[in-house]
Design a protein around this motif. Structure first.
Motif, PDB file in Angstrom:
ATOM      1  N   ASP A   1       0.845  -1.195   0.000  1.00 52.97           N
ATOM      2  CA  ASP A   1       0.000   0.000   0.000  1.00 52.97           C
ATOM      3  C   ASP A   1       0.883   1.250   0.000  1.00 52.97           C
ATOM      4  O   ASP A   1       0.773   2.111   0.866  1.00 52.97           O
ATOM      5  N   LEU A   2       1.784   1.324  -0.962  1.00 50.53           N
ATOM      6  CA  LEU A   2       2.617   2.510  -1.097  1.00 50.53           C
ATOM      7  C   LEU A   2       2.573   3.039  -2.527  1.00 50.53           C
ATOM      8  O   LEU A   2       2.387   4.234  -2.734  1.00 50.53           O
ATOM      9  N   ALA A   3       2.719   2.160  -3.501  1.00 51.83           N
ATOM     10  CA  ALA A   3       2.709   2.597  -4.901  1.00 51.83           C
ATOM     11  C   ALA A   3       1.317   3.098  -5.280  1.00 51.83           C
ATOM     12  O   ALA A   3       0.314   2.436  -5.033  1.00 51.83           O
ATOM     13  N   THR A   4       1.286   4.269  -5.885  1.00 49.50           N
ATOM     14  CA  THR A   4       0.027   4.819  -6.392  1.00 49.50           C
ATOM     15  C   THR A   4      -0.082   4.679  -7.906  1.00 49.50           C
ATOM     16  O   THR A   4      -1.175   4.769  -8.455  1.00 49.50           O
ATOM     17  N   HIS A   5       1.070   4.482  -8.578  1.00 50.65           N
ATOM     18  CA  HIS A   5       1.079   4.375 -10.038  1.00 50.65           C
ATOM     19  C   HIS A   5       2.060   3.284 -10.452  1.00 50.65           C
ATOM     20  O   HIS A   5       3.165   3.196  -9.918  1.00 50.65           O
ATOM     21  N   ARG A   6       1.643   2.473 -11.408  1.00 46.80           N
ATOM     22  CA  ARG A   6       2.486   1.441 -12.001  1.00 46.80           C
ATOM     23  C   ARG A   6       2.456   1.661 -13.500  1.00 46.80           C
ATOM     24  O   ARG A   6       1.399   1.519 -14.121  1.00 46.80           O
ATOM     25  N   LEU A   7       3.603   2.029 -14.063  1.00 47.69           N
ATOM     26  CA  LEU A   7       3.667   2.444 -15.460  1.00 47.69           C
ATOM     27  C   LEU A   7       4.700   1.622 -16.213  1.00 47.69           C
ATOM     28  O   LEU A   7       5.695   1.187 -15.631  1.00 47.69           O
ATOM     29  N   PRO A   8       4.515   1.439 -17.518  1.00 43.59           N
ATOM     30  CA  PRO A   8       5.596   0.878 -18.329  1.00 43.59           C
ATOM     31  C   PRO A   8       6.734   1.880 -18.417  1.00 43.59           C
ATOM     32  O   PRO A   8       6.534   3.096 -18.269  1.00 43.59           O
ATOM     33  N   LEU A   9       7.931   1.376 -18.666  1.00 43.59           N
ATOM     34  CA  LEU A   9       9.106   2.256 -18.740  1.00 43.59           C
ATOM     35  C   LEU A   9       8.905   3.372 -19.757  1.00 43.59           C
ATOM     36  O   LEU A   9       9.363   4.502 -19.551  1.00 43.59           O
ATOM     37  N   ASP A  10       8.208   3.076 -20.855  1.00 46.25           N
ATOM     38  CA  ASP A  10       7.985   4.089 -21.890  1.00 46.25           C
ATOM     39  C   ASP A  10       7.282   5.328 -21.350  1.00 46.25           C
ATOM     40  O   ASP A  10       7.407   6.420 -21.922  1.00 46.25           O
ATOM     41  N   GLN A  11       6.527   5.175 -20.269  1.00 46.25           N
ATOM     42  CA  GLN A  11       5.790   6.308 -19.707  1.00 46.25           C
ATOM     43  C   GLN A  11       6.518   6.976 -18.547  1.00 46.25           C
ATOM     44  O   GLN A  11       5.947   7.795 -17.827  1.00 46.25           O
ATOM     45  N   ALA A  12       7.810   6.656 -18.369  1.00 47.87           N
ATOM     46  CA  ALA A  12       8.574   7.245 -17.268  1.00 47.87           C
ATOM     47  C   ALA A  12       8.584   8.768 -17.287  1.00 47.87           C
ATOM     48  O   ALA A  12       8.448   9.397 -16.224  1.00 47.87           O
ATOM     49  N   PRO A  13       8.735   9.438 -18.451  1.00 43.48           N
ATOM     50  CA  PRO A  13       8.694  10.911 -18.416  1.00 43.48           C
ATOM     51  C   PRO A  13       7.392  11.455 -17.841  1.00 43.48           C
ATOM     52  O   PRO A  13       7.399  12.445 -17.096  1.00 43.48           O
ATOM     53  N   TYR A  14       6.283  10.809 -18.169  1.00 45.63           N
ATOM     54  CA  TYR A  14       4.999  11.208 -17.587  1.00 45.63           C
ATOM     55  C   TYR A  14       5.013  10.982 -16.076  1.00 45.63           C
ATOM     56  O   TYR A  14       4.533  11.824 -15.298  1.00 45.63           O
ATOM     57  N   GLY A  15       5.604   9.862 -15.643  1.00 47.48           N
ATOM     58  CA  GLY A  15       5.700   9.584 -14.219  1.00 47.48           C
ATOM     59  C   GLY A  15       6.482  10.653 -13.478  1.00 47.48           C
ATOM     60  O   GLY A  15       6.091  11.099 -12.390  1.00 47.48           O
ATOM     61  N   TYR A  16       7.595  11.095 -14.063  1.00 51.59           N
ATOM     62  CA  TYR A  16       8.380  12.170 -13.449  1.00 51.59           C
ATOM     63  C   TYR A  16       7.543  13.447 -13.346  1.00 51.59           C
ATOM     64  O   TYR A  16       7.587  14.159 -12.332  1.00 51.59           O
ATOM     65  N   GLU A  17       6.804  13.749 -14.401  1.00 50.88           N
ATOM     66  CA  GLU A  17       6.032  14.992 -14.417  1.00 50.88           C
ATOM     67  C   GLU A  17       4.971  15.013 -13.329  1.00 50.88           C
ATOM     68  O   GLU A  17       4.861  15.989 -12.575  1.00 50.88           O
ATOM     69  N   ILE A  18       4.197  13.937 -13.206  1.00 53.66           N
ATOM     70  CA  ILE A  18       3.121  13.957 -12.210  1.00 53.66           C
ATOM     71  C   ILE A  18       3.671  13.851 -10.794  1.00 53.66           C
ATOM     72  O   ILE A  18       3.085  14.400  -9.849  1.00 53.66           O
ATOM     73  N   PHE A  19       4.813  13.174 -10.642  1.00 49.66           N
ATOM     74  CA  PHE A  19       5.424  13.079  -9.322  1.00 49.66           C
ATOM     75  C   PHE A  19       5.968  14.443  -8.900  1.00 49.66           C
ATOM     76  O   PHE A  19       5.739  14.898  -7.775  1.00 49.66           O
ATOM     77  N   GLN A  20       6.649  15.120  -9.806  1.00 49.29           N
ATOM     78  CA  GLN A  20       7.228  16.419  -9.487  1.00 49.29           C
ATOM     79  C   GLN A  20       6.147  17.463  -9.205  1.00 49.29           C
ATOM     80  O   GLN A  20       6.272  18.287  -8.297  1.00 49.29           O
ATOM     81  N   LYS A  21       5.045  17.403  -9.960  1.00 46.10           N
ATOM     82  CA  LYS A  21       3.967  18.371  -9.803  1.00 46.10           C
ATOM     83  C   LYS A  21       2.912  17.939  -8.793  1.00 46.10           C
ATOM     84  O   LYS A  21       1.941  18.651  -8.565  1.00 46.10           O
ATOM     85  N   LYS A  22       3.115  16.740  -8.196  1.00 44.27           N
ATOM     86  CA  LYS A  22       2.168  16.191  -7.215  1.00 44.27           C
ATOM     87  C   LYS A  22       0.757  16.153  -7.792  1.00 44.27           C
ATOM     88  O   LYS A  22      -0.220  16.522  -7.140  1.00 44.27           O
ATOM     89  N   ARG A  23       0.672  15.663  -9.023  1.00 48.14           N
ATOM     90  CA  ARG A  23      -0.610  15.550  -9.708  1.00 48.14           C
ATOM     91  C   ARG A  23      -1.112  14.120  -9.671  1.00 48.14           C
ATOM     92  O   ARG A  23      -0.346  13.176  -9.510  1.00 48.14           O
ATOM     93  N   ASP A  24      -2.428  13.976  -9.856  1.00 47.91           N
ATOM     94  CA  ASP A  24      -3.045  12.662 -10.002  1.00 47.91           C
ATOM     95  C   ASP A  24      -2.770  11.771  -8.795  1.00 47.91           C
ATOM     96  O   ASP A  24      -2.708  10.545  -8.912  1.00 47.91           O
TER      97      ASP A  24
END
Length: 393
Positions: free
Chosen positions: A361-384
Motif C-alpha cells: 500500500d505505497l505505490a500509487t502508479h504502475r507504469l511501463p518504462l515508456d511512460q517514465a517521463p509522464y511519471g516524473y512529471e506527475i510526481f514532481q507536480k504532485k498531480r493525479d
C-alpha cells in the motif's frame, strides 16, 4: 535496450542505448523487472542538472533477475531474483566492516570528495548508469545484490533498494526513547514508510505535509497528521499536541526543495539557468538549500531531542541557527542509508504475508518504462495523487 536518459531540466526521455556488458570480474548484469522513481530523482529533474551529463541513465531503485556474472561473483548466479541497493559497496573495506556501506572506501568518489558511488546519480556520485532501464550492470556484485525469494510480487521487495532501509535508518538515527514520540516532516514515500516503521516500534507519530493524498495515506496507517497547507505554525501545533514540549525526535524527510524558502528557491532557479561550468561550483560552495522544513524541525523537537535528516540537501554553506540548536541541546544525525546494514531487520517484515509495514500500500502508479517521463512529471507536480511510482521495463 531502452533506458530513461537525462537531457536537461525537466527533460527526461526513454531512448535506445547500448546494452550493458561485464567490465570487471566482480560485475553482474541484471534484467530489470521493476524499478521505481525516487523523490531524490526529482532533484536531478529539477535542481542538480549542473552535475548531470547529457544521456545519463537515471534510477537507483531496481530489482530483477541475474543474467550474467563475472568470475569473482559467487553469492548470486544467473536466474537468481535480486534487489540492488542504491549505493555501491564492496563489503570488505574499513568502512564496510563498520557497516557504513554508504561510505565504502573502495567506491568512494574521491575526485568529488564524496562517499560511495550511487546508481544513476550525477557525477558527484560516480556517474554510474542507473536502473530505470531494461538491463543494469552491477559493480561489486560479489557483495551488493540482495537475494529475495521467488513467488511474491516485486512490490514486496523492490523497496529494499532504498525506501525501506532509508526509512529504517531514519527511525534508528532519530533515537526515539521507549514509548516516545516523533514528528515526520514530509509524507512522500520515505516519510510514509518512516511513519509506518516508527508506528511498528510503538512510537507516537505525527506526520506533516500539505498534500491531501499524502495526509490521507498516512492517516490510513494510524498516523496523526498536520496539514501544512492550513496550519500556519507547525512547531506550535506539535507543542500543543505534546504538552507544550515538542516531540522527542523529528525526522526531516523533505530536504533541499521544501516549500516556504523563497530566497533559496530563487537561488535554485537562477543556478539552473547558469552554464554548468559556473553553476556546479556555485552549488558546491554556496548556501542554496531551502531550509524551511529543517528550521521547523529545530523548533519542533523537544529540548535535548534528536533530529534525523533523511531528505537530501545539496548546499555547502547553508546558514544554520547554531545558537538555537546549541541552546536546545539537539542531537543531529544524517546521511545516505547503509542499505545492507538493515536488510536482516527488514527481510522478515517484507516476507510476512501480513505485510506489517504496508509495502503493498505505497505505490500509487504502475507504469511501463515508456511512460517514465509522464511519471516524473506527475510526481514532481504532485498531480493525479502521485506518491510512489513503479516502472516495469
Amino acid at each position: 535496450m531502452k533506458a530513461l536518459t537525462w537531457h536537461g531540466r525537466r527533460d527526461v526521455r526513454v531512448e535506445e542505448v547500448p546494452d550493458p556488458a561485464l567490465k570487471e570480474p566482480n560485475d553482474a548484469i541484471i534484467k530489470i523487472t521493476t524499478t521505481a522513481i525516487c523523490g531524490s530523482d526529482l532533484h536531478l529533474y529539477e535542481v542538480l542538472g549542473p552535475f548531470m551529463g547529457e544521456g545519463d541513465i537515471l534510477g537507483h531503485e531496481p530489482m530483477g533477475v541475474v543474467e550474467e556474472v563475472g568470475p569473482e561473483v559467487t553469492a548470486v548466479k544467473p536466474g537468481d531474483r535480486v534487489v540492488i541497493p542504491f549505493n555501491i559497496a564492496c563489503g570488505h573495506c574499513h568502512m564496510c566492516r563498520m557497516s557504513l556501506f554508504a561510505q565504502c572506501e573502495t567506491t568512494q568518489v574521491r575526485d568529488q570528495g564524496m562517499g560511495a558511488a550511487l546508481f544513476g546519480y550525477t557525477r558527484l556520485y560516480g556517474e554510474v548508469p542507473g536502473g530505470q532501464a531494461e538491463y543494469l550492470r552491477v559493480p561489486q556484485a560479489q557483495f551488493g545484490p540482495i537475494k529475495v525469494p521467488e513467488g511474491p510480487p516485486d512490490e514486496r521487495f523492490v523497496y529494499l533498494s532504498d525506501v525501506l532501509p532509508t526509512s529504517w535508518q531514519a527511525v534508528s538515527y532519530a533515537g526515539i526513547p521507549d514509548g516516545g514520540s516523533v514528528t515526520v516532516f514530509g509524507l512522500g514515500p520515505i516519510g510514509q514508510m518512516t511513519c509506518r516503521i516508527a508506528r511498528h516500534f510503538g512510537y507516537r507519530v505525527i506526520g506533516v505535509d500539505g498534500v491531501q493524498e499524502r495526509l490521507a495515506m498516512a492517516r490510513g496507517h494510524g498516523v496523526e497528521v498536520l496539514d501544512a497547507s492550513v496550519t500556519g505554525d507547525i512547531p506550535g501545533a506539535v507543542r500543543d499536541l505534546t504538552g507544550g514540549r515538542g516531540t522527542d525526535s523529528v525526522v526531516d524527510a523533505v530536504g533541499m526543495e521544501s516549500h516556504g524558502s523563497p530566497v533559496a528557491k530563487f537561488a535554485h532557479t537562477v543556478t539552473g539557468l547558469l552554464p554548468d561550468a559556473i553553476a556546479a561550483p556555485l552549488m558546491a560552495n554556496a548556501g542554496v538549500d531551502r531550509l524551511a522544513a529543517f528550521n521547523q524541525a529545530i523548533d519542533t523537537v523537544r529540548r535535548g531531542g534528536t533530529i534525523s535528516v533523511v531528505g537530501v540537501y545539496g548546499g555547502m554553506a547553508d546558514p544554520l541557527p547554531m545558537l538555537r540548536m546549541f541552546d536546545k541541546g539537539i542531537t543531529l544525525r544524517m546521511g545516505q542509508a547503509h542499505v545492507k546494514r538493515w536488510i536482516d531487520d527488514l527481510m522478515p517484515l517484507v516476507t510476512d504475508d501480513a505485510d506489517p509495514l504496508g509495502v503493498m500500500d505505497l505505490a500509487t502508479h504502475r507504469l511501463p518504462l515508456d511512460q517514465a517521463p509522464y511519471g516524473y512529471e506527475i510526481f514532481q507536480k504532485k498531480r493525479d495523487g502521485a506518491i510512489k511510482i513503479l516502472l516495469n521495463p
